[in-house]
Write an enzyme that holds these catalytic residues in place. Structure first.
Site, short mmCIF file in Angstrom:
data_model
loop_
_atom_site.label_atom_id
_atom_site.label_comp_id
_atom_site.label_asym_id
_atom_site.label_seq_id
_atom_site.Cartn_x
_atom_site.Cartn_y
_atom_site.Cartn_z
N ASN A 9 23.24 -8.54 21.83
CA ASN A 9 22.49 -7.68 21.37
C ASN A 9 23.29 -7.46 19.94
OD1 ASN A 9 20.91 -5.49 20.09
ND2 ASN A 9 21.14 -4.22 21.67
N LYS A 11 21.93 -5.73 17.48
CA LYS A 11 21.41 -4.49 16.92
C LYS A 11 21.22 -4.56 15.56
CE LYS A 11 24.00 -2.21 20.40
NZ LYS A 11 24.46 -0.79 20.84
N HIS A 94 15.40 -0.35 24.95
CA HIS A 94 16.79 -0.05 24.95
C HIS A 94 16.95 1.32 24.43
CE1 HIS A 94 20.69 0.08 22.78
NE2 HIS A 94 20.87 -1.15 23.76
N GLU A 96 18.64 3.15 22.37
CA GLU A 96 18.61 3.54 20.95
C GLU A 96 16.96 3.57 20.65
OE1 GLU A 96 21.11 0.38 19.60
OE2 GLU A 96 22.78 1.46 20.74
N GLU A 166 21.57 -0.16 31.75
CA GLU A 166 22.75 0.41 30.72
C GLU A 166 22.91 1.83 30.67
OE1 GLU A 166 23.17 -2.77 27.53
OE2 GLU A 166 21.40 -1.60 26.87
N GLY A 172 28.43 1.48 23.41
CA GLY A 172 28.98 1.70 22.22
C GLY A 172 30.11 2.67 22.43
N SER A 213 29.68 -1.08 26.79
CA SER A 213 30.95 -1.33 26.53
C SER A 213 31.47 -2.59 27.42
CB SER A 213 31.63 -0.08 26.52
OG SER A 213 31.29 0.69 25.67
N GLY A 234 26.72 -5.63 23.40
CA GLY A 234 26.53 -5.15 22.19
C GLY A 234 27.81 -5.54 21.01
N GLY A 235 28.51 -4.66 20.96
CA GLY A 235 29.77 -4.76 20.05
C GLY A 235 30.31 -6.08 20.18
C1 PEP Z 1 23.81 -2.62 24.22
O1 PEP Z 1 23.67 -2.27 22.85
O2 PEP Z 1 22.96 -2.93 24.91
C2 PEP Z 1 25.27 -2.51 24.52
C3 PEP Z 1 25.46 -2.82 25.64
O3 PEP Z 1 26.12 -2.02 23.38
P1 PEP Z 1 27.79 -2.11 23.61
O4 PEP Z 1 28.15 -3.29 24.36
O5 PEP Z 1 28.11 -2.01 22.28
O6 PEP Z 1 28.05 -0.78 24.56
#
Ligand code: PEP
Length: 258
Positions: A9, A11, A94, A96, A166, A172, A213, A234-235
């Site tokens: 993702n 983002k 999600h 967010e 999640e 994040g 994460s 994500g990151g």
């Molecule tokens: C996400 O945005 O779905 C996510 C899991 O982000 P991160 O891996 O950065 O925590």
């Protein structure tokens, strides 16, 4: 057997030219890894560039949202019909989007149905926030979300869905859930609710990712758990080497089952 699935993702990151470069950096390495479904989810505006880079490979494209109508006067929105030309997947619900754009389970449910109706595979996110976690409400919150977002789906439709568990407090933050906790919520909360709604065979067949994460360092432990069928990253998906390494680990841990 559940085919493992790793999705990145991105983002709201990367311009179209940056997205093209990032996808190109990963393409050859990802293409060499078998037994894992690989999905890149760039921002809408980057999708054509990334689709061009991965054309003819086993790498799939996902969007990060859709609006639940085929077309019409919805300024600024993107429909499933439009996505279908370039995407196979779409991330929905999600945290967010729930937090910043006030999406609730019934709106997400409409999006899930719209995605399925137009042949897209939804990756549907559920998870408790920190306050709910601390109050011991994880089970209540996650089971309520699962019942809400999958309301009215047929068994056949549910089989096409991917779920991402999640925990919001893990997204994040650098603080992933423990593998034991991720496995417990998926195996003892999400699958039993699916079983209640759609039958045990469906509950055992639906793929459930962990997200929050997840990185190359902690992914092995998470993916080794029986109920964790992959990751929504994500990151770490913005670093080519790191994302490829997670996919490699998924193949090593689960690939033989695919
Ligand atoms: C996400 O945005 O779905 C996510 C899991 O982000 P991160 O891996 O950065 O925590």
């Amino acid at each position: 057997m559940r085919v493992p699935i790793i999705a990145g993702n991105w983002k709201m990151n990367k311009t179209p030219s940056e997205a093209r470069r990032l996808a190109a950096e990963m393409r050859e390495e990802l293409e060499r890894i078998a037994g894992v479904e690989k999905v890149l989810c760039p921002p809408f505006i980057d999708i054509p560039a990334v689709a061009e880079v991965v054309q003819g490979t086993s790498i799939a494209i996902g969007a990060q949202n859709l609006f639940p109508a085929p077309s019409g006067a919805y300024t600024g929105e993107i429909s499933p019909v439009m996505l279908k030309e370039l995407c196979q997947f779409v991330i929905l619900g999600h945290s967010e989007r729930r937090a910043y754009f006030h999406e609730d389970d019934s709106f997400i449910n409409r999006k899930v149905l719209a995605a399925l109706e137009h042949g897209l595979t939804p990756i549907v996110c559920v998870g408790e926030n920190l306050e709910q976690n601390r109050a011991g409400k994880t089970e209540e919150v996650v089971s309520g979300q699962v019942r809400g977002v999958f309301n009215g789906l047929s068994r056949e439709q549910m089989l096409r869905v991917v779920i991402a568990y999640e925990p919001v407090w893990a997204i994040g933050t650098g603080l992933a859930a423990t593998a034991a906790d991720a496995d417990r919520v998926i195996g003892q909360v999400i699958r039993p609710v699916l079983s209640d709604l759609f039958g045990e065979d469906v509950a055992q067949a639906v793929r459930v990712q962990y997200g929050g994460s997840m990185n190359a360092a902690n992914s092995r432990e998470l993916l080794e758990r029986e109920n964790v069928d992959g990751g929504l990253i994500g990151g770490a998906s913005l670093k080519a080497n790191e994302f490829v390494e997670i996919v490699r680990i998924a193949a090593a841990v689960k690939g033989c089952k695919g």
